[in-house]
Motif scaffolding. Structure first.
Motif, PDB file in Angstrom:
ATOM      1  N   SER A  77       0.807  -1.216   0.000  1.00  0.00           N
ATOM      2  CA  SER A  77       0.000   0.000   0.000  1.00  0.00           C
ATOM      3  C   SER A  77       0.843   1.270   0.000  1.00  0.00           C
ATOM      4  CB  SER A  77      -0.924   0.007   1.216  1.00  0.00           C
ATOM      5  OG  SER A  77      -0.173  -0.075   2.419  1.00  0.00           O
ATOM      6  N   ALA A  78       2.065   1.218   0.541  1.00  0.00           N
ATOM      7  CA  ALA A  78       2.891   2.427   0.590  1.00  0.00           C
ATOM      8  C   ALA A  78       4.349   2.031   0.747  1.00  0.00           C
ATOM      9  CB  ALA A  78       2.451   3.333   1.732  1.00  0.00           C
ATOM     10  N   LEU A  79       5.222   2.942   0.316  1.00  0.00           N
ATOM     11  CA  LEU A  79       6.660   2.743   0.421  1.00  0.00           C
ATOM     12  C   LEU A  79       7.281   4.064   0.837  1.00  0.00           C
ATOM     13  CD1 LEU A  79       8.999   0.705  -0.065  1.00  0.00           C
ATOM     14  CD2 LEU A  79       9.184   1.654  -2.379  1.00  0.00           C
ATOM     15  N   SER A 130      15.599  -0.306  -3.293  1.00  0.00           N
ATOM     16  CA  SER A 130      15.072   0.094  -1.987  1.00  0.00           C
ATOM     17  C   SER A 130      14.016  -0.882  -1.504  1.00  0.00           C
ATOM     18  CB  SER A 130      14.476   1.501  -2.072  1.00  0.00           C
ATOM     19  OG  SER A 130      15.458   2.441  -2.438  1.00  0.00           O
ATOM     20  N   LEU A 131      13.110  -1.236  -2.401  1.00  0.00           N
ATOM     21  CA  LEU A 131      12.081  -2.208  -2.026  1.00  0.00           C
ATOM     22  C   LEU A 131      12.725  -3.556  -1.701  1.00  0.00           C
ATOM     23  CD1 LEU A 131       9.155  -2.966  -1.629  1.00  0.00           C
ATOM     24  CD2 LEU A 131       8.983  -3.397  -4.091  1.00  0.00           C
ATOM     25  N   GLY A 132      13.724  -3.930  -2.503  1.00  0.00           N
ATOM     26  CA  GLY A 132      14.424  -5.185  -2.233  1.00  0.00           C
ATOM     27  C   GLY A 132      15.078  -5.195  -0.869  1.00  0.00           C
ATOM     28  N   LEU A 178      12.648  -6.036   1.637  1.00  0.00           N
ATOM     29  CA  LEU A 178      12.215  -7.429   1.522  1.00  0.00           C
ATOM     30  C   LEU A 178      13.292  -8.419   1.944  1.00  0.00           C
ATOM     31  CD1 LEU A 178      10.313  -7.212  -1.898  1.00  0.00           C
ATOM     32  CD2 LEU A 178       9.379  -7.030   0.427  1.00  0.00           C
ATOM     33  N   GLY A 179      14.425  -7.919   2.441  1.00  0.00           N
ATOM     34  CA  GLY A 179      15.440  -8.823   2.962  1.00  0.00           C
ATOM     35  C   GLY A 179      16.666  -9.003   2.105  1.00  0.00           C
ATOM     36  N   ALA A 180      16.817  -8.188   1.055  1.00  0.00           N
ATOM     37  CA  ALA A 180      18.015  -8.295   0.220  1.00  0.00           C
ATOM     38  C   ALA A 180      19.251  -7.923   1.035  1.00  0.00           C
ATOM     39  CB  ALA A 180      17.897  -7.384  -1.004  1.00  0.00           C
ATOM     40  N   THR A 201      10.738   1.697   4.487  1.00  0.00           N
ATOM     41  CA  THR A 201       9.582   1.139   5.177  1.00  0.00           C
ATOM     42  C   THR A 201       8.534   0.785   4.148  1.00  0.00           C
ATOM     43  OG1 THR A 201      10.030   2.560   7.088  1.00  0.00           O
ATOM     44  CG2 THR A 201       7.874   1.494   6.988  1.00  0.00           C
ATOM     45  N   ALA A 202       8.083  -0.478   4.173  1.00  0.00           N
ATOM     46  CA  ALA A 202       7.051  -0.946   3.252  1.00  0.00           C
ATOM     47  C   ALA A 202       5.807  -1.307   4.045  1.00  0.00           C
ATOM     48  CB  ALA A 202       7.547  -2.168   2.471  1.00  0.00           C
ATOM     49  N   PHE A 203       4.669  -0.816   3.581  1.00  0.00           N
ATOM     50  CA  PHE A 203       3.389  -1.049   4.247  1.00  0.00           C
ATOM     51  C   PHE A 203       2.560  -2.015   3.402  1.00  0.00           C
ATOM     52  CE2 PHE A 203       4.998   3.049   5.391  1.00  0.00           C
ATOM     53  CZ  PHE A 203       4.701   3.223   6.737  1.00  0.00           C
ATOM     54  N   PHE A 204       2.088  -3.093   4.027  1.00  0.00           N
ATOM     55  CA  PHE A 204       1.287  -4.093   3.321  1.00  0.00           C
ATOM     56  C   PHE A 204      -0.071  -4.238   3.993  1.00  0.00           C
ATOM     57  CE2 PHE A 204       5.628  -5.224   2.352  1.00  0.00           C
ATOM     58  CZ  PHE A 204       5.583  -5.559   1.003  1.00  0.00           C
ATOM     59  N   THR A 205      -1.102  -4.457   3.188  1.00  0.00           N
ATOM     60  CA  THR A 205      -2.454  -4.673   3.715  1.00  0.00           C
ATOM     61  C   THR A 205      -3.025  -5.956   3.119  1.00  0.00           C
ATOM     62  OG1 THR A 205      -3.333  -3.276   1.943  1.00  0.00           O
ATOM     63  CG2 THR A 205      -2.916  -2.231   4.077  1.00  0.00           C
TER      64      THR A 205
END
Length: 566
Positions: A3-5, A41-43, A46-48, A65-69
């Protein structure tokens, strides 16, 4: 769904907050603008692998910071609960990298390991890039994907159920065999121990009863000894020790010699020796009474030393046996029963083993039958999957590519709850070529497009709610790019899609459009991301069509693409 990054101080990005919606989001921009930085950045979130080079120059740390719904039934919540990490509706992943390269990870503001972060991320996001495939390229995922695609859940669950029953039976058989071998190895000792404990015949509560009886007899023996000693003083049996009674009688005789042979009663009362004689008489009577009482007591408390000896011998025997077997006296009878059961297993164990072996063999046959039923269903599903994938390939300029869902038998040692075979997706990109592993045969561009076709057909087989394509349109254009865009749009009906693209045909298909650009602020380069709508989006698509100089023809073509996409 992502939902957001939120990105802070990563390479060229100083501060960036992005919101994402359902459907297809396209990211465009000139080469070098920083699109890859967004994916890096997203990687990272996600644990890269963390790298100090990701920290923006002049800063001490970078953070993403990654927001998931996800839906409340999503397996990610199960993983968090398993790890003791609560989550209500949202899952917030934060990763911080310091200038020295060290990193920290947080889920819902609670610190987690990088390993757990990667496990969680794998349930939320798939990344399909030209050189970094996560998900469909993993052979371990192919069997479950094929089953989800075309095998009835009742069939797969049936195999799992029979497999577990067979495994449980084999485990019971293994335990019985070990117990049998152990009993045979210890047979002589067992027989001796059982006979010894049987002869001992320990009773519940016997130790306490014996201890109390022993204490009572010891007390009685001490009383008897004391009474006997008192009697020996009052009435000694040895002539050399006449005792107090004889002494009193001798004293009385000595005094009586001083008295005349005949005295009147009045004269006797007036005699000064009379009180002493009377006292001696009373003392003699008291000693006689004491002797009588002590004699009676000695008969009442008479202790049998043989009884005390027998009680002590029994008590010591029980306690010695308990020490020998490292149990309490109260547990001796239970120990005897357990050892007797082990010994009895020598007589009945063979029959029990035969029963278990027969049952395990029957379970094995039942598993093989269920697995064969699954194999038939998989063969049918494999043909349907191959046909569905092959139908998607020609428009993606993969018309010479052949896709195979190969099913091969496994040795019995490799059988599992998933059956007796291995499923692997293979491809051949040229006629006459032997099909091989997807990530070994296809080139970068081919691999991305193949993954799009696979994901399009198999999207329902994965819990992942967000799929990211990095330049899935690399090296193609025209009708092929349009086919890629159409399939991305179709796939986005079921899953959230983010794709980095240089193709206007793909960009026009996006439900949301983000342009990545590099700007100079205060003498420093910085990456900016701008949401595009309306005229701005039309201008960006026209730029992608025409290059640096946007023409009216390019704008008209952009209108056509955007109109067709709508």
């Amino acid at each position: 769904m992502l939902s957001a990054l939120s990105i802070r101080d990563v390479v060229l990005i100083d501060r960036l907050d992005l919101n994402f919606g359902q459907g297809l989001t396209v990211l465009t921009g000139e080469t070098g603008a920083g699109k890859s930085i967004l994916l890096d950045s997203l990687g990272l979130a996600l644990g890269a692998r963390a790298d100090s080079g990701l920290v923006r120059a002049g800063q001490d740390q970078a953070s993403v910071t990654a927001f998931f719904t996800p839906e409340l039934t999503h397996p990610a919540f199960g993983l968090l609960m398993e790890q003791g990490l609560g989550a209500e509706e949202d899952i917030v992943i934060r990763r911080i990298v310091n200038r020295d390269g060290r990193s920290r990870a947080f889920v819902n503001d609670q610190p987690v390991s990088a390993g757990l972060l990667r496990r969680l991320a794998a349930l939320l996001v798939e990344v399909q890039g030209q050189h970094d495939q996560i998900g469909l390229a993993d052979p371990a995922a192919h069997g479950p994907l094929l089953d989800t695609f075309g095998v009835d859940l009742v069939v797969t669950d049936g195999v799992v159920s029979v497999w577990r029953r067979w495994r449980d039976r084999l485990a019971a058989l293994d335990r019985a065999r070990k117990a049998m071998a152990e009993a045979q190895r210890d047979e002589e000792w067992l027989r001796h121990a059982v006979n010894e404990l049987t002869d001992l015949a320990a009773e519940p509560g016997e130790e306490e009863a014996l201890a109390q009886a022993r204490h009572a007899m010891q007390q009685a023996a001490r009383r008897a000894e004391a009474i006997a000693a008192a009697l020996s003083e009052i009435a000694p049996r040895e002539r050399r020790n006449p005792g107090p009674g004889a002494a009193l009688r001798a004293a009385a005789r000595s005094l009586q010699r001083l008295l005349p042979s005949s005295l009147s009663a009045e004269a006797e009362q007036d005699n000064p020796l009379s009180p002493a004689l009377a006292a001696i008489d009373r003392a003699e009577e008291a000693i006689a009474e004491a002797e009588t009482l002590l004699s009676r007591l000695s008969q009442e408390v008479e202790a049998d030393p043989r009884e005390l000896e027998r009680a002590e011998e029994r008590l010591f025997g029980l306690r010695a046996a308990a020490r020998k077997h490292s149990v309490t006296v109260a547990e001796l009878s239970l120990l005897r029963d357990r050892l007797a059961e082990r010994l009895a297993a020598l007589d009945t164990g063979s029959a029990h083993l035969t029963e278990l072996e027969t049952a395990a063999a029957a379970d094995r046959l039942a598993f093989i039958a269920a697995a064969k039923h699954l194999s038939v269903a998989r063969q049918k599903a494999a043909k349907e999957l191959q046909a569905a994938i092959m139908a998607e390939l020609p428009p993606l300029r993969l018309d010479k590519t052949r896709f195979v869902a190969e099913i091969t038998d496994l040795p019995e040692s490799a059988w599992s709850a998933r059956g007796v075979e291995q499923v692997q997706f293979l491809i051949a990109t040229n006629p006459g070529q032997t099909p091989g592993a997807i990530d070994k045969i296809a080139s970068g561009g081919e691999l991305s497009r193949l993954m799009l076709a696979l994901k399009l057909v198999l999207s329902r087989g994965s819990p992942v709610g967000t799929l990211i394509f990095d330049e899935v349109d690399s090296g193609i254009g025209g009708a092929t790019a349009a086919a890629v865009g159409e399939r991305l749009a179709r796939l986005s009906h079921d899953i959230q899609l983010l794709t980095v693209t240089h193709s206007p045909q793909v960009a026009a298909r996006g439900q949301a459009h983000l342009r990545v650009a590099k700007a100079v602020d205060g003498g420093r380069s910085a990456t900016r991301v701008e949401p595009l709508t309306g005229a701005a989006r039309r201008e960006e698509v026209a730029r992608m069509l025409a290059g640096e100089e946007v023409t009216e023809a390019a704008r008209a073509a952009a209108d056509s693409l955007l109109g067709n996409a709508a």
